[in-house]
Design a protein around this motif. Structure first.
Motif, PDB file in Angstrom:
ATOM      1  N   GLU A   1       0.834  -1.205   0.000  1.00  0.00           N
ATOM      2  CA  GLU A   1       0.000   0.000   0.000  1.00  0.00           C
ATOM      3  C   GLU A   1       0.867   1.253   0.000  1.00  0.00           C
ATOM      4  N   VAL A   2       1.972   1.226   0.734  1.00  0.00           N
ATOM      5  CA  VAL A   2       2.904   2.356   0.720  1.00  0.00           C
ATOM      6  C   VAL A   2       3.503   2.517  -0.673  1.00  0.00           C
ATOM      7  N   ALA A   3       3.891   1.407  -1.285  1.00  0.00           N
ATOM      8  CA  ALA A   3       4.472   1.467  -2.626  1.00  0.00           C
ATOM      9  C   ALA A   3       3.467   1.994  -3.644  1.00  0.00           C
ATOM     10  N   ARG A   4       2.199   1.630  -3.468  1.00  0.00           N
ATOM     11  CA  ARG A   4       1.161   2.107  -4.392  1.00  0.00           C
ATOM     12  C   ARG A   4       1.028   3.625  -4.330  1.00  0.00           C
ATOM     13  N   VAL A   5       1.006   4.175  -3.129  1.00  0.00           N
ATOM     14  CA  VAL A   5       0.883   5.632  -2.975  1.00  0.00           C
ATOM     15  C   VAL A   5       2.154   6.323  -3.452  1.00  0.00           C
ATOM     16  N   ALA A   6       3.314   5.748  -3.139  1.00  0.00           N
ATOM     17  CA  ALA A   6       4.579   6.355  -3.550  1.00  0.00           C
ATOM     18  C   ALA A   6       4.736   6.389  -5.057  1.00  0.00           C
ATOM     19  N   ALA A   7       4.210   5.368  -5.732  1.00  0.00           N
ATOM     20  CA  ALA A   7       4.341   5.301  -7.188  1.00  0.00           C
ATOM     21  C   ALA A   7       3.645   6.467  -7.876  1.00  0.00           C
ATOM     22  N   ALA A   8       2.637   7.041  -7.216  1.00  0.00           N
ATOM     23  CA  ALA A   8       1.910   8.178  -7.788  1.00  0.00           C
ATOM     24  C   ALA A   8       2.467   9.520  -7.327  1.00  0.00           C
ATOM     25  N   ASP A   9       3.549   9.496  -6.549  1.00  0.00           N
ATOM     26  CA  ASP A   9       4.131  10.711  -5.990  1.00  0.00           C
ATOM     27  C   ASP A   9       5.470  10.984  -6.678  1.00  0.00           C
ATOM     28  N   PRO A  10       5.599  12.093  -7.417  1.00  0.00           N
ATOM     29  CA  PRO A  10       6.834  12.337  -8.182  1.00  0.00           C
ATOM     30  C   PRO A  10       8.069  12.560  -7.312  1.00  0.00           C
ATOM     31  N   ARG A  11       7.890  12.705  -6.010  1.00  0.00           N
ATOM     32  CA  ARG A  11       9.050  12.893  -5.129  1.00  0.00           C
ATOM     33  C   ARG A  11       9.789  11.588  -4.874  1.00  0.00           C
ATOM     34  N   PHE A  12       9.189  10.469  -5.247  1.00  0.00           N
ATOM     35  CA  PHE A  12       9.762   9.170  -4.902  1.00  0.00           C
ATOM     36  C   PHE A  12      10.023   8.326  -6.138  1.00  0.00           C
ATOM     37  N   GLU A  13      11.118   7.604  -6.089  1.00  0.00           N
ATOM     38  CA  GLU A  13      11.363   6.486  -7.002  1.00  0.00           C
ATOM     39  C   GLU A  13      11.486   5.251  -6.128  1.00  0.00           C
ATOM     40  N   VAL A  14      10.630   4.286  -6.350  1.00  0.00           N
ATOM     41  CA  VAL A  14      10.539   3.124  -5.465  1.00  0.00           C
ATOM     42  C   VAL A  14      11.108   1.893  -6.162  1.00  0.00           C
ATOM     43  N   VAL A  15      11.999   1.202  -5.470  1.00  0.00           N
ATOM     44  CA  VAL A  15      12.501  -0.095  -5.929  1.00  0.00           C
ATOM     45  C   VAL A  15      12.091  -1.127  -4.881  1.00  0.00           C
TER      46      VAL A  15
ATOM     47  N   ALA B   1      -2.353   6.395   6.624  1.00  0.00           N
ATOM     48  CA  ALA B   1      -1.147   5.660   7.008  1.00  0.00           C
ATOM     49  C   ALA B   1      -0.068   5.622   5.929  1.00  0.00           C
ATOM     50  N   PRO B   2      -0.366   5.252   4.684  1.00  0.00           N
ATOM     51  CA  PRO B   2       0.714   5.218   3.678  1.00  0.00           C
ATOM     52  C   PRO B   2       1.386   6.574   3.490  1.00  0.00           C
ATOM     53  N   ARG B   3       0.589   7.634   3.499  1.00  0.00           N
ATOM     54  CA  ARG B   3       1.154   8.969   3.330  1.00  0.00           C
ATOM     55  C   ARG B   3       2.036   9.362   4.512  1.00  0.00           C
ATOM     56  N   LEU B   4       1.639   8.997   5.722  1.00  0.00           N
ATOM     57  CA  LEU B   4       2.452   9.302   6.899  1.00  0.00           C
ATOM     58  C   LEU B   4       3.799   8.577   6.837  1.00  0.00           C
ATOM     59  N   VAL B   5       3.795   7.345   6.342  1.00  0.00           N
ATOM     60  CA  VAL B   5       5.051   6.603   6.169  1.00  0.00           C
ATOM     61  C   VAL B   5       5.964   7.345   5.205  1.00  0.00           C
ATOM     62  N   LEU B   6       5.419   7.784   4.085  1.00  0.00           N
ATOM     63  CA  LEU B   6       6.230   8.437   3.064  1.00  0.00           C
ATOM     64  C   LEU B   6       6.759   9.786   3.541  1.00  0.00           C
ATOM     65  N   GLU B   7       5.946  10.531   4.271  1.00  0.00           N
ATOM     66  CA  GLU B   7       6.418  11.819   4.783  1.00  0.00           C
ATOM     67  C   GLU B   7       7.559  11.617   5.780  1.00  0.00           C
ATOM     68  N   HIS B   8       7.463  10.569   6.585  1.00  0.00           N
ATOM     69  CA  HIS B   8       8.550  10.250   7.512  1.00  0.00           C
ATOM     70  C   HIS B   8       9.829   9.934   6.740  1.00  0.00           C
TER      71      HIS B   8
END
Length: 364
Positions: free
Chosen positions: A9-23, A347-354
């Protein structure tokens, strides 16, 4: 697997956020959950390790070093392996030179087999944070339950109808599900399952389903199936598909201390009508000792608040099963879930902001 359900779920939200590149890197069985969630995955082919000084641990560390050198991350986010063995998550923590975070799926638990924990623990709730502080002397960041953020979009009624139709059950049938764990090496697991089979077999007009844990191997699965067969009970395997669908098909969700009972409570939280009574079987002395050793499961909030029905005495199990099958018990579990479980949408957004904050602090 529980860790993967949060992380996907965190990866799903991060994939739509241009600030992140997720591997994403994963081993089975978590690997399959990421793939089912549409994520590209670096497949990790390395053994699990039960001790830090083993050949397997050396192989894991080597694999983690190669992974980190290839990806060159600004931060790492890992899940939690079981207390029995370490995997790529623990190896990455042991080798990472950038800020590391553990997205914890179980209250007050870390896997420290390889000798090094995460820089930050991301906890489900305040009780988890309190346990982390008490057990490890380490403060936590409370982010909520990332995996359950997906439940808001789940058509729970359709899931229930689909699984029941596939199993040949009617909408009005009473369905009790046993959700297994890979604990067959513990005699207490067999004793608990035997007592459950004895008690549920004495109830008329109940349909039974089995959901093996992803970590159960073929031998363990056959062993459980044989126990039901030897008792003359027909139990339908609902191991295919997402666990939420199997949970939604049940009126009573039974496990020893699997996190699936908490999942069932969250299904009640999001459902427009009562779904199921989750039940934890904690009456065997060996199982009780194990739970106390790994986080004192007995006084978890979902037990004390009535989100999950605990059974602490084998003698109480027949009456507890009968009680759980009553409509008022299901409504009570549903009402308590609505009253006590917070909305996990953030929750996923809070993880990414951290993660973003810690990575920027590292750069500065």
């Amino acid at each position: 697997m529980a860790a993967a359900l949060h992380l996907v779920e965190v990866a799903r939200v991060a994939a739509a956020d241009p600030r992140f590149e997720v591997v994403v890197a994963a081993q089975p069985p978590a690997l399959h959950r990421f793939e089912a969630g549409g994520r590209r995955v670096k497949v990790i082919e390395a053994p699990i390790a039960t001790t830090a000084g083993s050949v397997e641990a050396d192989q894991l560390r080597h694999t983690a070093r190669a992974l980190l050198a290839d990806v060159r991350p600004d931060a790492v986010l890992v899940g939690l392996s079981t207390p029995f063995d370490a995997g790529i998550d623990e190896a990455v923590l042991a080798e990472a030179q950038v800020p590391s975070s553990l997205l914890q799926d179980f209250w007050g638990e870390q896997n420290l087999i390889l000798g090094r924990g995460a820089d930050y623990i991301l906890a489900i709730d305040e009780q988890a944070a309190e346990r982390n502080l008490a057990r490890f002397g380490k403060p936590s960041i409370v982010v909520g339950s990332a995996r359950h953020s997906a439940y808001a979009a789940l058509d729970i009624g359709a899931c229930r109808a689909r699984v029941r139709a596939t199993a040949g059950f009617a909408a009005s049938d009473l369905v009790v599900g046993f959700f297994g764990q890979a604990l067959h090496a513990m005699p207490g697991y067999q004793r608990t399952l035997s007592r459950f089979i004895e008690c549920v077999g004495a109830i008329d007009d109940v349909r039974l389903v089995l959901r093996p844990h992803p970590r159960e191997d073929a031998t363990q699965r056959r062993q459980t199936e044989q126990m039901f067969f030897n008792a003359g009970l027909a139990a339908t395997d609902v191991g295919a598909g997402p666990v939420e669908e199997a949970l939604a098909a049940c009126d009573v969700v039974v496990s020893l201390f699997s996190i699936c009972t908490f999942d069932a409570a969250y299904l009640n939280r999001f459902a427009p009508a009562p779904v199921a009574v989750p039940m934890s079987l904690l009456f065997d002395e060996e199982i009780a000792a194990y739970c106390r050793q790994h986080g004192n499961y007995f006084d978890f909030a979902h037990h004390t608040l009535g989100l999950v029905m605990p059974v602490y005495s084998a003698a109480d199990l027949p009456a507890k099963l009968q009680l759980a099958l009553q409509p008022e018990s299901k409504r009570n579990a549903w009402e308590r879930a609505h009253r006590h479980l917070p909305d996990p949408a953030a929750a996923p957004r809070l993880v990414l902001e951290h993660i973003l904050t810690t990575a920027r602090q590292q750069d500065s």
